[in-house]
Design an enzyme around this catalytic site. Sequence first.
Site, PDB file in Angstrom:
ATOM      1  N   ARG A 100       0.489  -9.695 -20.980  1.00 43.30           N
ATOM      2  CA  ARG A 100      -0.459  -9.679 -22.286  1.00 43.30           C
ATOM      3  C   ARG A 100       0.853  -8.221 -22.875  1.00 43.30           C
ATOM      4  O   ARG A 100       0.643  -8.144 -24.234  1.00 43.30           O
ATOM      5  CB  ARG A 100      -1.709  -9.193 -21.961  1.00 43.30           C
ATOM      6  N   ASP A 105      -3.685  -0.285 -28.894  1.00 47.64           N
ATOM      7  CA  ASP A 105      -4.022   0.714 -28.927  1.00 47.64           C
ATOM      8  C   ASP A 105      -4.652   1.750 -28.418  1.00 47.64           C
ATOM      9  O   ASP A 105      -4.101   2.993 -27.750  1.00 47.64           O
ATOM     10  CB  ASP A 105      -4.472   1.336 -30.460  1.00 47.64           C
ATOM     11  N   GLU A 163       0.077  -7.032   8.812  1.00 47.81           N
ATOM     12  CA  GLU A 163       0.999  -5.460   8.986  1.00 47.81           C
ATOM     13  C   GLU A 163       1.117  -5.398   8.157  1.00 47.81           C
ATOM     14  O   GLU A 163       1.100  -4.160   7.897  1.00 47.81           O
ATOM     15  CB  GLU A 163       0.789  -4.752  10.816  1.00 47.81           C
ATOM     16  N   PRO A 168       1.022  -1.508  -0.038  1.00 46.32           N
ATOM     17  CA  PRO A 168       0.009  -0.431  -0.162  1.00 46.32           C
ATOM     18  C   PRO A 168       0.820   1.506   0.227  1.00 46.32           C
ATOM     19  O   PRO A 168       0.093   2.192  -0.007  1.00 46.32           O
ATOM     20  CB  PRO A 168      -0.613   0.288   1.514  1.00 46.32           C
TER      21      PRO A 168
END
Length: 246
Positions: free
Chosen positions: A154, A169, A116, A89
């Site tokens: 990908r 695109d 944590e 995070p």
Amino acid sequence: MQIGVVSLFPEMVSTIAEFGVVGRALSRELISLDIENPRDHTDDVHRTVDDRPYGGGPGMVMKYAPLAGALQVSRQRVPEGSPVICLSPQGAVFDQAVAERYAALPGMILLAGRYEGIDERLIESQVDEEISLGDFVLSGGEIAAMAVIDAVVRLLPGVLGDDESAKQDSFAEGLLDCPHYTRPEVVGEMTVPEILLSGDHANIARWRYKQALGRTQLRRPDLLEKLDLDDEQRMLLDEFLKEQKR
Ligand code: 9D3
């Protein structure tokens, strides 16, 4: 590309090997995916990977040694110099530009945390980069690591077919996609925009581009602000906004 993952839930991460684009890339040996469990790098009977935080407070912290052991093995399965990327995070937000940068690497190690957090000394000494998916709370780094793998794989040469590659695109251009329709032509009261049935391909391309610009303005103005629209693009966007009813 050779991908290493360090995770306490290897079976969660390995599910991406079973499906879709990543599964195909693996079976075609365009990528390798090796997952290392820090729990296999403990030396106590309880196989302890976490402990209470110094200074007190809620939750547990991932211990240095099991992670360092897992990373050491993971490094042997990726090319020398592959970065260690921690899903956290506290990281910089992952986007398509970061995905493209990773896709140019011969290898990477993704480190997924639980609890944590991770002992800061492991991050200081072994992590090259910290990446977040955005401002919401996940229970751990695994889903983020899976998202990064999917987004990167990908982009690798030969992974997508020509048809699928051409579709990249639009986001590559920084715009949202236009609306899509398929048969049947009528659903209840709802029809298909007439222009899409016209067969006029130049006009269809213009309409789609106008929709892409318009939706980006309405839904993600932050994306449009990053672009420097030319006169033609501004004209299309003005047209869209004038035609806009909702
Ligand atoms: C509620 C716990 N939080 C206390 C202030 C801290 C916290 C610790 C660990 C919050 C989330 C996590 C686990 N999250 C990730 O490992 C994570 C994550 C995320 O939660 N959101 C967006 N991207 C990512 S990447 C890794």
